[in-house]
Design an enzyme around this catalytic site. Structure first.
Site, PDB file in Angstrom:
ATOM      1  N   ASP A 222      57.508   0.033 -12.530  1.00  0.00           N
ATOM      2  CA  ASP A 222      57.652   0.919 -13.684  1.00  0.00           C
ATOM      3  C   ASP A 222      57.293   2.367 -13.340  1.00  0.00           C
ATOM      4  OD1 ASP A 222      57.799   1.263 -16.678  1.00  0.00           O
ATOM      5  OD2 ASP A 222      55.713   1.861 -16.391  1.00  0.00           O
ATOM      6  N   GLU A 290      62.018   1.883 -11.288  1.00  0.00           N
ATOM      7  CA  GLU A 290      62.499   2.531 -12.503  1.00  0.00           C
ATOM      8  C   GLU A 290      62.178   4.012 -12.487  1.00  0.00           C
ATOM      9  OE1 GLU A 290      61.727   3.086 -17.205  1.00  0.00           O
ATOM     10  OE2 GLU A 290      60.163   3.078 -15.709  1.00  0.00           O
TER      11      GLU A 290
HETATM   12  C1  LIG Z   1      62.441   1.523 -19.427  1.00  0.00           C
HETATM   13  C2  LIG Z   1      60.958   1.365 -19.371  1.00  0.00           C
HETATM   14  O1  LIG Z   1      60.464   0.354 -18.961  1.00  0.00           O
HETATM   15  N1  LIG Z   1      60.241   2.387 -19.798  1.00  0.00           N
HETATM   16  C3  LIG Z   1      58.804   2.365 -19.750  1.00  0.00           C
HETATM   17  C4  LIG Z   1      58.350   3.342 -18.716  1.00  0.00           C
HETATM   18  O2  LIG Z   1      56.966   3.420 -18.659  1.00  0.00           O
HETATM   19  C5  LIG Z   1      56.366   3.801 -19.865  1.00  0.00           C
HETATM   20  C6  LIG Z   1      54.901   3.801 -19.605  1.00  0.00           C
HETATM   21  O3  LIG Z   1      54.534   2.658 -18.914  1.00  0.00           O
HETATM   22  C7  LIG Z   1      56.742   2.877 -21.004  1.00  0.00           C
HETATM   23  O4  LIG Z   1      56.275   3.402 -22.207  1.00  0.00           O
HETATM   24  C8  LIG Z   1      58.243   2.723 -21.088  1.00  0.00           C
HETATM   25  O5  LIG Z   1      58.592   1.733 -22.027  1.00  0.00           O
END
Ligand SMILES: CC(=O)N[C@H]1CO[C@H](CO)[C@@H](O)[C@@H]1O
Ligand SMILES: *[C@@H]1O[C@H](CO)[C@@H](O)[C@H](O)[C@H]1NC(C)=O
Ligand SMILES: *[C@@H]1O[C@H](CO)[C@@H](O)[C@H](O)[C@H]1NC(C)=O
Ligand SMILES: *[C@@H]1O[C@H](CO)[C@@H](O)[C@H](O)[C@H]1NC(C)=O
Ligand SMILES: *[C@@H]1O[C@H](CO)[C@@H](O)[C@H](O)[C@H]1NC(C)=O
Ligand SMILES: *[C@@H]1O[C@H](CO)[C@@H](O)[C@H](O)[C@H]1NC(C)=O
Ligand SMILES: [Ca+2]
Ligand SMILES: [Ca+2]
Length: 578
Positions: A222, A290
């Site tokens: 993430d 991500e």
């Molecule tokens: C797409 C996704 O997973 N977004 C996440 C990215 O990280 C932030 C903080 O951990 C999350 O709030 C999001 O949902």
């Protein structure tokens, strides 16, 4: 008759070709990953919240979709300030989802069905309830520098102007320690300090814990752009965004907090570690990263520019998710696809994503008419396909009155348009009161009334439903694997018809053998278009709104494309050999 015979031989050829390859080699390169949002998938114990046992109950459904594996959004211990992205124990399961024993059972059941399982890995920050944070606040040995602390009792304000993703200063004062700590997201999500070698080791141990001890097949990492910040903590300059105010994330140009060289470096380190876990377990494990960032920033997470370091097996490609609009035309679509493919070095594996728990449902964003077209598109393009649960039946956003909302970050009252509750409503399994999601009426987010017109049970019975077309795409993908080359062409003057040709010229000189072609009409008007390849063609797959039949032979050089229609077909005549 002869034609059918030839097709059978052909299919046999494909299968025999595959079975000669070493078993499971790079299984992920043509995979379809099904993203499960566990809270909304299936409730097994009647508390109105989805859970791991519920996922186990639905594994046969998932296997019958024909996907390669599942990716679970966070299931770890968490105070749930940010839906599990605030982890208080990386090595345990949130009791609302189950236990470690049930998780192990899930992994076993997944593997029994020859599926794969990926878990979320959230390294940038922990919950402020994590014991590391508590120890760090108390300056306990070893833990003192686990987080990013600045300032002292005499500080008159935050150490610099950095702004959190979720608005306001990225610094929060801690009264006990009398210092500020950094948080790129909520103040309950303090950023870890990756310049501390203990933290680096902890994270590798956690990777091994899930990949080796629990035998999961991979991790999705993430928020990688935020991993490491510039070490001098310089103020960030203003952005050019005139609409942003001082408290908004968009107010600054994040040159010191986003995509720093050391963040890429860290992903490369984790890749090397994942390779070690593969070696230990004798199975190829993967990591996916991500980064919701411009393509130029995303691609280096795959590996270093000089090619000497490998990063994530794939870095999520959000170009369609972010840029494609319902008002786009086929030319825009072709440009987006080309932009990604042209920038991605050919040695890397592409991937295609249209939905997630953070963006509105595909059917809501692009219209219900485009559900098959878009599922077929992401399935037809080369590489990996990622599907958010519910997109295979074309679920729309659910109506969530603000008083029932759960997205604390994008509060439904303050952000009526971007609250993420709408795309997180429970999976619609049937048209019963609770949509087959649970046996109680109180669910964590309300079940959408749209279960009446859109649910798995009804779609099972209809060969042309979104669900069955999604399954057909997965079957077709087993044939598409060899076709790695791609050509895109906009066929009509109105720019709504896109033709995509897949072929393989790598193995047999320059002869385009075994061509597969997709034509889609992104627009709302019927168009007659010329096809580039020589007829006759055989229809392999068509969208539910298409009048064409699977197996049908098309003889003309022109084809009529209805509004939002998509077809995948194959020239049945082999091209003359050179
Ligand atoms: C797409 C996704 O997973 N977004 C996440 C990215 O990280 C932030 C903080 O951990 C999350 O709030 C999001 O949902
Ligand atoms: C719902 O199902 C659970 C698990 O089978 C069961 O324990 C519970 O009693 C059921 N609740 C209702 C209201 O039927
Ligand atoms: C804060 O200021 C006081 C008074 O000037 C001083 O005695 C103290 O050492 C300062 N604290 C730190 C951490 O610098
Ligand atoms: C959103 O904000 C309103 C008003 O501040 C509050 O009453 C509500 O509980 C919040 N909802 C969520 C889901 O945090
Ligand atoms: C938010 O939604 C409302 C109605 O749903 C719409 O009128 C408005 O234009 C939207 N605003 C933005 C910024 O998208
Ligand atoms: C197609 O969409 C355009 C633009 O939204 C609209 O002007 C036109 O009337 C639509 N045509 C049909 C046949 O629905
Ligand atoms: Ca439950
Ligand atoms: Ca960070």
């Amino acid at each position: 008759m002869i034609r059918i015979f030839l097709i059978l031989i052909y299919i046999q050829y494909i299968y025999s070709y595959q079975s000669n390859k070493p078993c499971d080699e790079s299984w992920w390169k043509t995979a379809t990953f099904y993203q499960i949002y566990p809270k909304s998938f299936k409730d097994s114990d009647g508390d109105g919240i989805g859970d791991l046992q519920g996922v186990i109950e639905k594994l046969d459904y998932i296997r019958n979709l024909g996907v390669t594996g599942i990716w679970l959004s966070p299931i770890f211990k968490s105070p749930e300030k940010d839906q599990g992205y605030d982890i208080s124990d990386y090595r345990d399961i949130n009791p609302m989802f189950g236990t470690l024993e049930i998780f192990q059972q899930l992994v076993n059941e997944v593997h029994k069905r020859r599926l794969k399982i990926i878990v979320d890995f959230v390294p940038n920050h922990t919950s402020d309830k994590h014991e590391w944070f508590e120890k760090s606040v108390n300056r306990e040995d070893k833990y003192e520098d686990y987080y990013i602390w600045k300032g002292d009792e005499n500080s008159t304000g935050p150490p610099n102007n950095w702004i959190s993703n979720f608005k306001f200063s990225a610094w929060e004062w801690n009264e006990n320690r009398k210092q500020y700590y950094l948080h790129h997201f909520l103040k309950e999500q303090p950023d870890l300090n990756f310049r501390n070698h203990h933290v680096r080791n902890e994270m590798k141990d956690i990777l091994s814990y899930w990949l080796v001890q629990f035998n999961v097949d991979g991790v999705r990492i993430d928020a990688v752009p935020f991993l490491i910040e510039e070490k001098n903590f310089r103020d960030e300059p203003r952005s050019n965004d005139p609409t942003a105010t001082e408290i908004d994330y968009e107010y600054l140009n994040h040159i010191y907090t986003l995509n720093q060289p050391e963040s890429y470096e860290l992903v490369y380190e984790w890749r090397a570690h994942v390779e070690r876990t593969s070696a230990i377990s004798g199975q190829e494990k993967i990591c996916m990263s991500e980064a919701v960032q411009p393509t130029d920033m995303v691609i280096p997470y795959y590996g270093s520019a000089d090619g000497s370091r490998l990063g994530a097996h794939f870095s999520f490609n959000f170009i369609l998710l972010q840029e494609l609009k319902s008002t786009s035309n086929a030319k825009d679509l072709a440009n987006l696809i080309n932009e990604w493919l042209n920038k991605l070095p050919t040695k890397y594996t592409s991937n295609w994503v249209l939905g997630s728990h953070d963006v509105h449902r595909v059917a809501t964003k692009f219209g219900k008419e485009r559900v098959d077209l878009l599922n077929m598109l992401t399935g037809f393009l080369p590489g990996i396909q990622v599907t958010y649960n519910g997109e295979e039946i074309g679920m729309e956003n659910g109506p969530v009155p603000c008083m029932f909302g759960h997205d604390h970050v994008y509060n439904c009252t303050t952000y009526p348009n971007i609250s993420r509750d709408f795309e997180r409503t429970p999976m619609q399994w049937d048209n019963s009161k609770c949509a087959g999601f649970t046996n109680v009426t109180r669910t964590w987010l309300p079940v959408s009334y749209k279960k009446l017109e859109c649910n798995v049970f009804d779609q099972e019975k209809n060969a042309k439903s979104h669900l069955n077309i999604y399954r057909d795409i997965q079957k077709l993908r087993t044939l598409l694997k060899q076709q790695t080359q791609i050509q895109l062409k906009v066929l009509d003057k109105n720019k709504n018809i896109l033709e995509i040709v897949r072929f393989n010229n790598a193995m047999e000189g320059h002869r385009k053998t075994d061509i597969f072609e997709m034509i889609l009409n992104y627009g709302n008007e019927s168009v007659v278009v010329p096809i580039t390849e020589e007829p006759p063609f055989q229809v392999m797959l068509r969208s539910g709104n298409s009048p064409k039949k699977c197996g049908e032979i098309i003889n003309g050089k022109h084809i009529t494309m209805d509004p939002y229609e998509a077809i995948i077909f194959r020239p049945t005549k082999r091209l003359p050999q050179k």
